[in-house]
Scaffold this motif. Structure first.
Motif, short mmCIF file in Angstrom:
data_model
loop_
_atom_site.label_atom_id
_atom_site.label_comp_id
_atom_site.label_asym_id
_atom_site.label_seq_id
_atom_site.Cartn_x
_atom_site.Cartn_y
_atom_site.Cartn_z
N THR A 1 0.80 -1.22 0.00
CA THR A 1 0.00 0.00 0.00
C THR A 1 0.83 1.26 0.00
O THR A 1 0.32 2.34 -0.22
CB THR A 1 -0.92 0.03 1.23
OG1 THR A 1 -0.12 -0.17 2.39
CG2 THR A 1 -1.95 -1.07 1.15
N SER B 1 -5.40 3.41 1.01
CA SER B 1 -5.07 2.27 1.89
C SER B 1 -3.57 2.33 2.18
O SER B 1 -2.79 1.51 1.70
CB SER B 1 -5.47 0.95 1.23
OG SER B 1 -4.98 0.88 -0.10
N ASP C 1 -1.29 0.39 8.04
CA ASP C 1 -1.32 -1.05 8.33
C ASP C 1 -0.98 -1.19 9.80
O ASP C 1 0.18 -1.14 10.19
CB ASP C 1 -0.31 -1.78 7.45
CG ASP C 1 -0.30 -3.29 7.67
OD1 ASP C 1 -0.74 -3.72 8.75
OD2 ASP C 1 0.17 -4.02 6.80
N TRP D 1 -7.29 0.74 6.22
CA TRP D 1 -6.61 -0.56 6.23
C TRP D 1 -7.67 -1.63 6.03
O TRP D 1 -8.66 -1.66 6.76
CB TRP D 1 -5.88 -0.77 7.57
CG TRP D 1 -5.13 -2.06 7.67
CD1 TRP D 1 -4.36 -2.65 6.71
CD2 TRP D 1 -5.07 -2.92 8.82
NE1 TRP D 1 -3.81 -3.82 7.19
CE2 TRP D 1 -4.23 -4.01 8.47
CE3 TRP D 1 -5.62 -2.87 10.10
CZ2 TRP D 1 -3.95 -5.05 9.36
CZ3 TRP D 1 -5.33 -3.91 10.98
CH2 TRP D 1 -4.50 -4.98 10.61
#
Length: 709
Positions: free
Chosen positions: A15, A174, A177, A193
Motif C-alpha cells: 500500500t 489504503s 497497516d 486498512w
C-alpha cells in the motif's frame, strides 16, 4: 509486527507508494554482505564481497569487552570501529547490507525488463515503464508543475464544507497497516486498512485510522524540548518554501495556518503506545453513527468521495481522534483546509516534480529530521518506487532467480524445530491452565508459515503504466491499490496472502491471519547460510524465526485466537500472570537510555521486546534439538552456545545518526539495536555460556530475568 524497525514514513507493504519517492530509506551497506546463491552471469560487487567465513564473524567482535558488561560491544565492536555511515544514509546495519544487495539485484532485473521489449500491458513492460519514467529527470523538469495543476485547481474550486468533505474522501488511500507492518502514519486526514475483521476473521473489513500530519508523530508538534521547537520552526519554513515553489502567494501566512492546523490535529491524536492496544482499537461504528459520534465532517459526502458509500460499518481505531479531527473540519476555515490539502499534495509528489521540490523536501526530512547529509542515488529511489507499486511483479522474477528450492527446504526444517520447541515450552509452563495451553497449542497448529515467496501473486492487470508519465503512474498506482483493497471488503479472507515481497529484507507476523512471512531476501548470509554451523544459523535467522512466532503470543498476538479473532482465551489467573511478567519487561526497557535526556518507552516497545526474549529462548531450544545429542563444533575457540549468542548479537550491528535514533525512539515499536542485543541478559543459558557473574553491568539475578514463554 515486523522483525526490523521501519524507517520514517516508509513501509514495505504494497500500500505504500508516494512516500517512497521522497524520504531516504535508512539503508546502508556492510562489509559482510555476500551473495550466497549467485545466478549465472551475476557479478559480485564491492558491496557484496565473498564471505570466506561461514558462521560468526570474529573480526566484527571486540573481545576486550566483557560480554557481561556490554554484549552489544562485545559482539559488534569491531564492526562498529571499522564502518562509517555513508553520507546518503541515516543508519547503517547488517540488515541494510542485504537491502543494498537486494536493490542491486532488483535494478538488474529492472534493466533486463527495459531491454526485453515485452508486450504492452505485461508485468515486465510495466516494470520497465515505471522505472524509466521515474529516471527521466529531463522530462520531469520540462513538465514543471503542470502535472500538479489540475489537482491544485480542483482544490481551489472547493467552495463549501460539503465539497471539502467529498475532496477529503477522495484523498483516502489504503496507506496504513496497524498490525502487520506497524504503520500508523498517513498524511491524509484518515487512512484505510483492509484486513480480516477483529470480530469476523473470515471476511475482510474496513479499519479507519487517524491521520493528517506530515511530521512522523504527534510528539514532534507537542514536545517542549529546544530540539522540537527548532524542528517546528524549520518545518514552518519548509511548508512556506514548498508553497512558493508551487507558485502560491502569501506563502508564510499560509504556512503558519497549515502548521497550526496540523498542531491542532496532533493534539487529537493518541500515542503510538496506545495505538498498539488492540482492545482500545476494537470499535465498530455503523456508517450512520459517524455523524453523531464525530460531528463536524459531512460523513455521507466523505464516504461518497471515498467510494465507500455502501459500506455498512467500519472499525475505528482511535475514536477520540476521529471525534477531534472531525470537529476541526467544522471549526477551521475552508481556506486553511484548502491550503492544507494543496501542501500535502505537493509534499507527496515532491520526488517527481522538478529538482527544486525534491531538494527542498530532502533538506528538511532528510537533513533536518534524520541527520542525513545527502540524497541516495536516484536509481535506488527508483527501485523503492517499483517495489512499492509493482513489488510482486518484480518479486516473482526475483524469487525464481535467487531463491532455490533447497534453501526453502532448509529454512522450513528450522521453522519446524523452533515451533516444536515452542510446543514444549508451552507444555512446561507451570503457571498456565491446561485450557489456556490447549488454545496456545491450537494457534501453533493452524499457523501458516510462508517461506521465500507467496503461493499466489498480486494481479496488476488493472494498473496502467505509461513510460512518459511518472506523476500519472504514481497517481494511478495509489488509486489502483486503494480500489483493489476496497473491492475485497466483506469477501472471504485469503489466510496465505503475503504482506511483504520476496525482495524485502525483513520478516512479519500477521496476527489476523495467524501467519508468518519470511521473504527470500532475508534468507541469506549473515542471517542464513547453508554452509554455516547450526549454532550460527539458529542464533541469527533462528532468533528471527522465533521472534515472529513469538508475536503470536505477545501483548497483541495473545489477544487473537487460532482463527485470528479478537477473543480472550485466557483464564483470569493466567492473564494476570502474563500481564505481570510483561509489565516487568516494560520496566526493564524503561531504564535504557540511548541519550541522557531520552529513554526507551517500555510500553511502546513491549510487543517487540517480548518477541525478542521469547524468540531467542525458543531458537536456543530448537538449536539444541537440531544437535540430536551431539556436541557442537567449536569455531575459533568459541563453543556452540557462545556462537549461538554471538550470532544473535551480530544481527544488530548498527550505527545510527543521532537525529535518526531520536526519531526511532519516539516513533518505532522496536527498541534501538544495542538494547535488542541486550535481550541475552534474560536468558539463563547466556550466563553459563560466558560465565557472567554478579557485578557485571548486564547481570540480572535469576528472579529479575524475564521469562514469559
Amino acid at each position: 509486527m515486523r522483525f526490523a524497525h521501519k524507517s520514517a514514513k516508509i513501509s514495505v507493504a504494497r500500500t505504500v507508494i508516494c512516500a517512497l519517492l521522497t524520504l531516504p530509506l535508512l539503508a546502508a551497506q556492510s562489509q559482510n554482505a555476500s551473495i550466497p546463491w549467485q545466478a549465472p552471469g551475476e557479478a559480485r560487487t564491492p558491496d557484496a564481497p565473498k564471505q570466506d567465513t561461514h558462521g560468526i564473524v570474529v573480526a566484527n567482535m571486540d573481545t576486550s569487552v566483557k560480554p557481561g558488561d556490554d554484549f552489544y560491544q562485545y559482539a559488534d565492536g569491531g564492526w562498529m570501529k571499522g564502518i562509517e555511515i555513508p553520507p546518503d544514509r541515516a543508519r547503517i546495519s547488517v540488515f541494510n547490507s542485504l537491502a543494498d544487495l537486494s536493490n542491486k539485484r532488483t535494478v538488474g532485473l529492472i534493466e533486463e525488463a527495459a531491454k526485453a521489449n515485452a508486450p504492452a500491458g505485461s508485468n515486465v513492460n510495466k516494470i520497465a515503464g515505471l522505472y524509466n519514467s521515474y529516471m527521466d529527470e529531463a522530462a520531469i523538469e520540462a513538465k514543471g508543475v503542470a502535472p500538479l495543476r489540475p489537482h491544485l485547481d480542483a482544490i481551489a474550486a472547493v467552495h463549501d464544507k460539503r465539497e471539502l468533505a467529498r475532496t477529503l474522501g477522495e484523498s483516502l488511500r489504503s496507506d496504513v497497516d496497524a498490525l502487520n507492518n506497524t504503520n500508523f502514519h498517513t498524511d491524509n486526514l484518515f487512512g484505510l486498512w483492509v484486513a480480516p475483521g477483529f470480530n469476523d476473521s473470515e471476511h475482510y473489513t474496513a479499519y479507519l485510522l487517524q491521520g493528517g500530519l506530515q511530521l512522523p508523530d504527534r510528539e514532534y508538534y507537542l514536545g517542549d524540548s529546544d530540539r522540537m521547537r527548532d524542528i517546528r520552526n524549520k518545518y514552518r519554513a519548509h511548508i512556506s518554501n514548498m508553497l512558493k515553489l508551487a507558485g502560491f502567494t502569501d506563502a508564510d501566512a499560509r504556512a503558519g495556518r497549515i502548521f497550526e492546523l496540523e498542531h491542532a490535529i496532533a493534539e487529537k491524536h493518541i500515542s503510538l503506545a496506545d495505538n498498539e492496544d488492540v482492545h482500545k482499537a476494537n470499535n465498530t461504528w455503523n456508517q450512520t453513527e459517524f455523524a453523531t459520534k464525530a460531528p463536524g465532517l459531512d460523513w455521507a459526502e466523505y464516504f461518497r468521495g471515498a467510494g465507500l458509500g455502501k459500506q455498512a460499518s467500519f472499525i475505528v481505531w482511535q475514536p477520540t481522534a476521529f471525534t477531534g479531527e472531525s470537529a476541526l473540519v467544522a471549526s477551521t476555515s475552508l481556506d486553511t483546509w484548502k491550503d492544507w490539502l494543496a501542501f500535502h499534495l505537493i509534499e507527496t509528489y515532491a520526488g517527481v516534480l522538478p529538482k527544486a521540490f525534491d531538494d527542498e523536501r530532502f533538506a528538511f526530512f532528510g537533513k533536518t529530521l534524520s541527520g542525513t547529509p545527502e540524497q541516495r542515488p536516484r536509481w535506488q529511489r527508483g527501485v523503492d518506487l517499483v517495489n512499492g507499486l509493482l513489488g510482486d511483479a518484480v518479486g516473482q522474477i526475483y524469487a525464481k532467480r535467487y531463491f532455490p528450492p533447497e534453501a526453502k527446504a532448509d529454512v522450513q526444517a528450522m521453522v519446524s524445530n523452533i515451533i516444536a520447541s515452542f510446543r514444549k515450552r508451552i507444555d512446561a509452563l507451570t503457571w498456565m491452565d491446561p485450557k489456556t495451553k490447549a488454545e496456545a497449542q491450537a494457534k501453533l497448529t493452524t499457523l501458516y508459515v510462508g517461506i521465500g515467496y507467496p503461493e499466489t501473486w498480486h494481479d496488476y492487470s488493472a494498473f496502467e503504466v505509461n513510460a512518459d508519465d511518472i506523476f500519472g503512474n504514481i497517481w494511478r498506482g495509489s488509486l489502483f491499490e486503494y480500489q483493489h483493497d476496497v473491492a475485497r471488503l466483506d469477501r472471504p479472507v485469503d489466510r496465505q496472502e503475503w504482506s511483504m515481497t520476496p525482495q524485502t529484507v525483513n520478516a512479519v507476523n500477521l496476527p489476523l491471519q495467524n501467519a508468518l512471512n519470511f521473504p527470500a531476501a532475508i534468507l541469506q548470509p549473515p542471517f542464513f547460510d547453508p554452509q554455516a554451523p547450526a549454532a550460527a544459523n539458529y542464533g541469527a535467522i533462528g532468533a528471527i524465526i522465533g521472534h515472529e512466532i513469538s508475536h503470536t503470543f505477545d501483548t497483541e498476538g495473545s489477544a487473537f485466537d487460532s482463527k485470528g479473532r479478537v477473543r480472550n482465551w485466557w483464564t483470569a489467573t493466567d492473564l494476570a500472570h502474563f500481564e505481570a511478567s510483561t509489565a516487568k519487561l516494560a520496566a526493564q526497557y524503561d531504564t535504557y537510555k540511548p541519550f541522557p535526556d531520552i529513554s526507551v518507552n517500555g510500553k511502546q516497545t513491549l510487543g517487540e521486546n517480548i518477541a525478542d526474549v521469547a524468540g531467542l529462548s525458543a531458537a536456543y531450544d530448537g538449536y539444541h534439538a537440531s544437535l540430536a545429542g551431539k556436541t557442537a563444533p567449536t569455531q575459533d575457540g568459541f563453543s556452540g552456545d557462545q556462537q549461538f549468542f554471538i550470532a544473535f548479537g551480530q544481527n544488530y550491528a548498527s550505527k545510527t545518526r543521532e537525529a535518526s535514533l531520536r526519531q526511532q525512539v519516539m516513533t518505532d515499536p522496536h527498541s534501538p539495536a544495542q538494547f535488542r542485543a541486550a535481550t541475552v541478559r534474560n536468558i539463563d543459558a547466556w550466563y553459563q555460556a560466558f560465565e557472567v557473574q554478579a557485578g557485571e553491568k548486564l547481570y540480572l539475578a535469576p528472579p529479575d530475568r524475564v521469562q514469559i514463554w
